[in-house]
Design an enzyme around this catalytic site. Structure first.
Site, mmCIF file in Angstrom:
data_model
loop_
_atom_site.group_PDB
_atom_site.id
_atom_site.type_symbol
_atom_site.label_atom_id
_atom_site.label_comp_id
_atom_site.label_asym_id
_atom_site.label_seq_id
_atom_site.Cartn_x
_atom_site.Cartn_y
_atom_site.Cartn_z
ATOM 1 N N HIS A 1 0.841 -1.089 -0.625
ATOM 2 C CA HIS A 1 -0.344 0.198 0.092
ATOM 3 C C HIS A 1 0.889 1.406 0.243
ATOM 4 O O HIS A 1 2.042 1.090 0.554
ATOM 5 C CB HIS A 1 -0.957 -0.190 1.175
ATOM 6 C CG HIS A 1 -2.119 0.944 1.565
ATOM 7 N ND1 HIS A 1 -1.986 2.409 0.891
ATOM 8 C CD2 HIS A 1 -3.123 0.571 1.006
ATOM 9 C CE1 HIS A 1 -3.085 2.405 0.758
ATOM 10 N NE2 HIS A 1 -4.281 1.509 1.411
ATOM 11 N N GLY B 1 0.397 -5.088 1.265
ATOM 12 C CA GLY B 1 -0.656 -4.950 0.607
ATOM 13 C C GLY B 1 -0.136 -5.508 -1.282
ATOM 14 O O GLY B 1 -1.441 -6.169 -1.805
ATOM 15 N N TYR C 1 -5.863 -4.651 9.957
ATOM 16 C CA TYR C 1 -6.062 -4.563 8.411
ATOM 17 C C TYR C 1 -7.271 -4.703 8.303
ATOM 18 O O TYR C 1 -8.556 -5.359 9.978
ATOM 19 C CB TYR C 1 -5.145 -6.059 8.509
ATOM 20 C CG TYR C 1 -4.869 -5.977 6.427
ATOM 21 C CD1 TYR C 1 -3.847 -5.408 6.360
ATOM 22 C CD2 TYR C 1 -5.491 -7.035 6.466
ATOM 23 C CE1 TYR C 1 -3.822 -5.346 4.486
ATOM 24 C CE2 TYR C 1 -5.396 -7.334 4.994
ATOM 25 C CZ TYR C 1 -4.007 -6.301 4.149
ATOM 26 O OH TYR C 1 -3.975 -6.531 2.907
HETATM 27 O O1 YXS Z 1 12.650 8.750 1.818
HETATM 28 P P1 YXS Z 1 11.747 8.114 0.168
HETATM 29 O O2 YXS Z 1 11.155 9.542 -0.252
HETATM 30 O O3 YXS Z 1 12.939 8.669 -1.256
HETATM 31 O O4 YXS Z 1 10.768 7.705 0.121
HETATM 32 C C1 YXS Z 1 11.545 6.027 -0.083
HETATM 33 C C2 YXS Z 1 10.254 5.488 1.054
HETATM 34 O O5 YXS Z 1 10.101 5.648 1.890
HETATM 35 C C3 YXS Z 1 9.419 4.693 -0.377
HETATM 36 N N1 YXS Z 1 8.759 4.097 0.016
HETATM 37 C C4 YXS Z 1 7.075 4.086 -0.170
HETATM 38 N N2 YXS Z 1 6.521 5.296 -0.613
HETATM 39 C C5 YXS Z 1 5.143 5.017 0.133
HETATM 40 N N3 YXS Z 1 4.498 3.326 0.168
HETATM 41 C C6 YXS Z 1 5.328 2.421 0.250
HETATM 42 N N4 YXS Z 1 4.869 1.569 1.075
HETATM 43 C C7 YXS Z 1 7.527 2.817 0.337
HETATM 44 N N5 YXS Z 1 8.007 2.116 0.203
HETATM 45 C C8 YXS Z 1 8.998 2.469 0.630
HETATM 46 O O6 YXS Z 1 10.484 4.887 -1.378
HETATM 47 C C9 YXS Z 1 11.171 5.368 -1.256
HETATM 48 C C10 YXS Z 1 12.364 4.252 -1.453
HETATM 49 O O7 YXS Z 1 12.306 3.143 -0.414
HETATM 50 P P2 YXS Z 1 14.069 2.672 0.320
HETATM 51 O O8 YXS Z 1 14.899 3.940 0.698
HETATM 52 O O9 YXS Z 1 12.942 2.493 1.453
HETATM 53 O O10 YXS Z 1 13.905 1.461 -0.918
HETATM 54 P P3 YXS Z 1 14.845 0.597 -0.442
HETATM 55 O O11 YXS Z 1 15.789 0.012 -1.371
HETATM 56 O O12 YXS Z 1 16.052 1.167 0.362
HETATM 57 O O13 YXS Z 1 14.246 -0.275 0.386
HETATM 58 C C11 YXS Z 1 12.665 -0.759 -0.407
HETATM 59 C C12 YXS Z 1 11.784 -1.662 0.871
HETATM 60 C C13 YXS Z 1 10.706 -2.303 -0.445
HETATM 61 C C14 YXS Z 1 12.735 -2.605 1.538
HETATM 62 C C15 YXS Z 1 11.482 -0.612 1.240
HETATM 63 O O14 YXS Z 1 11.211 0.837 1.126
HETATM 64 C C16 YXS Z 1 10.624 -0.512 2.512
HETATM 65 O O15 YXS Z 1 10.901 -1.773 3.531
HETATM 66 N N6 YXS Z 1 9.360 -0.667 2.114
HETATM 67 C C17 YXS Z 1 7.949 -0.448 3.091
HETATM 68 C C18 YXS Z 1 7.467 -1.614 2.911
HETATM 69 C C19 YXS Z 1 6.188 -2.205 3.779
HETATM 70 O O16 YXS Z 1 6.610 -2.336 5.318
HETATM 71 N N7 YXS Z 1 5.426 -1.619 3.269
HETATM 72 C C20 YXS Z 1 3.899 -2.564 3.000
HETATM 73 C C21 YXS Z 1 3.500 -1.058 3.118
HETATM 74 S S1 YXS Z 1 1.229 -0.799 4.307
HETATM 75 C C22 YXS Z 1 0.729 -1.773 3.683
HETATM 76 O O17 YXS Z 1 1.051 -2.905 2.382
HETATM 77 C C23 YXS Z 1 -0.557 -2.748 4.985
HETATM 78 C C24 YXS Z 1 -1.702 -0.996 4.402
HETATM 79 S S2 YXS Z 1 -0.453 -4.170 5.690
HETATM 80 O O18 YXS Z 1 1.355 -2.625 6.149
HETATM 81 O O19 YXS Z 1 -1.389 -4.004 6.759
HETATM 82 O O20 YXS Z 1 0.389 -4.804 4.888
#
Ligand code: YXS
Length: 259
Positions: free
Chosen positions: A64, A108, A138
């Site tokens: 998400h 998501g 959720y």
């Molecule tokens: O710092 P900047 O502005 O460059 O932004 C960063 C991150 O904040 C952004 N970004 C996201 N923005 C919005 N929504 C996201 N889901 C998201 N994920 C990342 O992208 C820029 C680059 O991220 P960065 O520096 O962390 O990249 P990386 O290559 O070091 O790491 C990639 C990931 C995917 C491992 C890391 O970005 C990460 O852990 N992202 C979050 C993954 C996550 O927890 N997603 C769940 C979102 S909430 C959801 O899906 C549901 C509501 S729930 O949680 O209920 O399941």
């Protein structure tokens, strides 16, 4: 500019999620483009649809779009939210959808792929379901989607730890169908799609719909539903949820106080 690429070849449609600068985070824009592509592929000529990301991605979908998660007294996952609309579109789609994954799949994004019909991943893929990491309440149909293929204890471990699991573990627990070396991923996926497309589309379509209906066929009394919704309201109004989202953007570990 469309955030997905759609191709169609000899009965097989392919939708490629291509918002790589946002790590294919499921923003309203990306979700609307996926749904538009699915609607265009909802024809008699289509036999199978493959949903994928560009070859070589490190992140298949970051889940998400956290920037779109409301933290001000609004339920973040109601019926018409992007992720909910997308999940229904996949589940109601009349032809089999194969999720072809490489890289990491988050939050998501896992519900997206688990709402497809067949899941084939590279053996280096990982899967993390993250509401507990962010403090997200959720929603019921989402939790039901997670429960479909996986036993309660294993699903609770995945949800409560919010840690990534390997593709091998995902196969072992029935979350995905196959984990293959990335160089074989497209070949294995297309081979399966070509076998399915030779079978009877009407029979396949009605079996898919029967399984969708049966998976949700159990009573939930209104009072229990309202109790859950009341519990969820406490969660999405909590300081913890605000802390989870703030910590995400401040790139720090959240400190949860249970309030
Ligand atoms: O710092 P900047 O502005 O460059 O932004 C960063 C991150 O904040 C952004 N970004 C996201 N923005 C919005 N929504 C996201 N889901 C998201 N994920 C990342 O992208 C820029 C680059 O991220 P960065 O520096 O962390 O990249 P990386 O290559 O070091 O790491 C990639 C990931 C995917 C491992 C890391 O970005 C990460 O852990 N992202 C979050 C993954 C996550 O927890 N997603 C769940 C979102 S909430 C959801 O899906 C549901 C509501 S729930 O949680 O209920 O399941």
């Amino acid at each position: 500019m469309a955030l997905v690429e759609k191709t169609f070849n000899d009965g097989i449609g392919t939708i490629t999620l291509n918002d790589q600068k946002n790590l294919n985070a499921l923003s309203t824009h990306l979700v609307d483009d996926i749904i538009a592509a699915l609607k265009q592929l909802k024809t008699k000529e289509t036999r199978v649809v493959i949903i994928r990301a560009p070859e070589g991605v490190k992140v298949w979908s970051a889940g998400h779009d956290v920037k779109e998660l409301p933290t001000g007294m609004i339920d973040p996952l109601t019926y018409n939210d992007p992720l909910r609309r997308l999940v229904r579109e996949l589940q109601f789609f009349p032809h089999p959808i194969i999720a072809m994954m490489e890289g990491s799949v988050w939050g998501g994004g896992c519900e997206l792929v688990m709402s497809c019909d067949i899941l084939i991943a590279s053996d280096k893929s990982t899967f993390a379901i993250t509401p507990a990491k962010l403090g997200v309440a959720y929603n019921l149909s989402g939790v039901l989607n997670f429960m479909q293929n996986i036993s309660f204890p294993v699903m609770k471990e995945i949800l409560f730890t919010a840690q990534p699991i390997s593709a091998q573990r995902a196969v072992q627990i029935g979350m995905i169908n196959h984990a293959v070396p990335v160089e074989q991923l497209e070949e294995v996926t297309l081979k399966m799609a070509n076998v399915i497309k030779k079978n009877a589309p009407l029979s396949i379509s009605v079996i898919k719909e029967e399984m969708r209906v049966l998976a949700k066929a159990f009573p939930l009394n209104p009072e229990d539903f309202e109790k859950i919704q009341g519990n969820r309201r406490v969660v999405y109004n909590s300081a913890d949820f605000k802390e989870g989202v703030s910590a995400f953007f401040e790139k720090r570990t959240p400190v949860y106080k249970g309030e």
